[in-house]
Write an enzyme that holds these catalytic residues in place. Sequence first.
Site, PDB file in Angstrom:
ATOM      1  CD  GLU A 271      -6.430  -2.348   2.388  1.00 27.34           C
ATOM      2  OE1 GLU A 271      -5.685  -3.198   2.878  1.00 27.34           O
ATOM      3  OE2 GLU A 271      -6.338  -1.139   2.653  1.00 27.34           O
ATOM      4  CG  HIS A 292     -33.895 -12.069  14.721  1.00 27.28           C
ATOM      5  ND1 HIS A 292     -35.123 -12.699  14.719  1.00 27.28           N
ATOM      6  CD2 HIS A 292     -32.994 -12.993  15.110  1.00 27.28           C
ATOM      7  CE1 HIS A 292     -34.966 -13.962  15.119  1.00 27.28           C
ATOM      8  NE2 HIS A 292     -33.678 -14.167  15.357  1.00 27.28           N
ATOM      9  CE  LYS A 403      -2.574   5.135   4.700  1.00 23.74           C
ATOM     10  NZ  LYS A 403      -1.507   4.158   4.580  1.00 23.74           N
TER      11      LYS A 403
HETATM   12  O1  LIG Z   1       0.693  -1.085   9.163  1.00 23.76           O
HETATM   13  P1  LIG Z   1       0.559   0.273   8.541  1.00 23.76           P
HETATM   14  O2  LIG Z   1       1.676   0.588   7.610  1.00 23.76           O
HETATM   15  O3  LIG Z   1       0.387   1.332   9.586  1.00 23.76           O
HETATM   16  O4  LIG Z   1      -0.736   0.265   7.665  1.00 23.76           O
HETATM   17  C1  LIG Z   1      -2.006   0.102   8.206  1.00 23.76           C
HETATM   18  C2  LIG Z   1      -3.058  -0.036   7.120  1.00 23.76           C
HETATM   19  O5  LIG Z   1      -3.190   1.197   6.454  1.00 23.76           O
HETATM   20  C3  LIG Z   1      -3.144   1.335   5.068  1.00 23.76           C
HETATM   21  O6  LIG Z   1      -3.932   2.432   4.726  1.00 23.76           O
HETATM   22  C4  LIG Z   1      -3.454   0.143   4.221  1.00 23.76           C
HETATM   23  O7  LIG Z   1      -4.500   0.352   3.332  1.00 23.76           O
HETATM   24  C5  LIG Z   1      -3.719  -1.113   5.008  1.00 23.76           C
HETATM   25  O8  LIG Z   1      -3.525  -2.214   4.163  1.00 23.76           O
HETATM   26  C6  LIG Z   1      -2.811  -1.195   6.186  1.00 23.76           C
HETATM   27  O9  LIG Z   1      -3.029  -2.420   6.860  1.00 23.76           O
END
Ligand SMILES: O=P(O)(O)OC[C@H]1O[C@H](O)[C@H](O)[C@@H](O)[C@@H]1O
Length: 430
Positions: A271, A292, A403
């Site tokens: 990331e 293995h 997302k």
């Molecule tokens: O801690 P949060 O805000 O719930 O995020 C949780 C995770 O989700 C995201 O999609 C990011 O890509 C991550 O870098 C992050 O650690």
Amino acid sequence: MRVDIGNALDRVATPGVPEDALDRLDDRVADAHARIEEGRANNEHGYESLNLPHTVDTDEIRAAVEPFDDSEYLLNVGIGGSALGAATLSAALDSDVEAYYLDNVDPEWVESIIDDVDLSKTAVNVVSRSGTTAETLSNFLVVREAMESAGVDWTERTWVTTGEAGNLRDLADKHDLPSLKVPDGVPGRFSVLSTVGLAAAALQGHDIDAIVEGAAAAEADLAPSLYESPAYAYGAIAYALDVRGAGINAMMPYEESLETFAEWYAQLWAESLGKDGLGQTPVRALGATDQHSQLQLYRAGPNDKMVTLVRAADREDTPIPETDLEGLSYLGGSSLGELLDAEFEATEASLAAADLPNVRIEIDSVDEYGLGELLYSMEAATVLAGELYDVDTFVQPAVEWGKKAARGLLGGGDFEEADAVAEKTTLTIE
Ligand SMILES: O=P(O)(O)OC[C@H]1O[C@H](O)[C@H](O)[C@@H](O)[C@@H]1O
């Protein structure tokens, strides 16, 4: 911590790094170090993570988990950086408190974990830096309902770790839940040494001060030269190998207890550095098990990889009993640890003999101090590599696209990304 980069030199490996190129790269490491120090001094977003050995308040963390010290189980509800650091510590260190990391929303798996624990003896840590992550909040709602159904007062067994504002902060305020704050300038994948990683460790009875001391020792080793700083040596050599064709980095700890560390590292490296068409692909492996399976490809497949071998110098050992089976008599009187070390060195040599670059990382032992040192060093290595690639290490815009699409599909708003799902090209063979 020691990093041995000998098997990454061009007189051993292809791709490999010529020593004069390493000297030239060292000038860039000095510049990058100056930039990192400036970012740290100004508490810039992301760089601030490398200040955690001085800024984290371990007393505050211990006090926050103290009300839950009767717990036999921990459910850590969080994903990505809000799970992997704490999970790495849990996996590496023994505890009487059994920890589960709800970092996926596979329904059968979530239900099976909830069924496995006694909810009346479970502490729930809901962790989300943003306080908005759908997987985390959904899992929390499921856990909360399970507690209510079991007659357990969830408000008595839950604490929240989140940022200054967001849904989770609102929830904590509404129900007067104990809460810990995620420091503003610390991205999730760099948060293991903050409230995010250390609260679970404290609940499990681990010495979080020793973790911080190990991290501070690694911090003290940062220097304007890769030849003086193991963390920078690792970041610089991985970068130098990548730009010479080793686009894949297999992280292969030779400690079962560090298997999750390879997962944590994969998020950190991927990331942070995977942007602008650049970055090296982290692959998770485990020694000796994957000798293995995957090793065949590493040694005889395309030479587009480096292998990072990680081990501890000291560990508890188990003798191998003597046997009268003739072919196995060489094992008797030896130990599982000696066998593991022999396998480690044999793999290292076998890769070098096939001209393949590999790097050795060694810590003294897999304990709190050693883990603090290892985790901090890998974070510093990543920040250094980000400077060398000249990418924005502390953002992850590519993750956001999916997302939004998922949120649109669930009716959580109007996102054009969701339309792409309906427009998918299909060529199905049944
Ligand atoms: O801690 P949060 O805000 O719930 O995020 C949780 C995770 O989700 C995201 O999609 C990011 O890509 C991550 O870098 C992050 O650690």
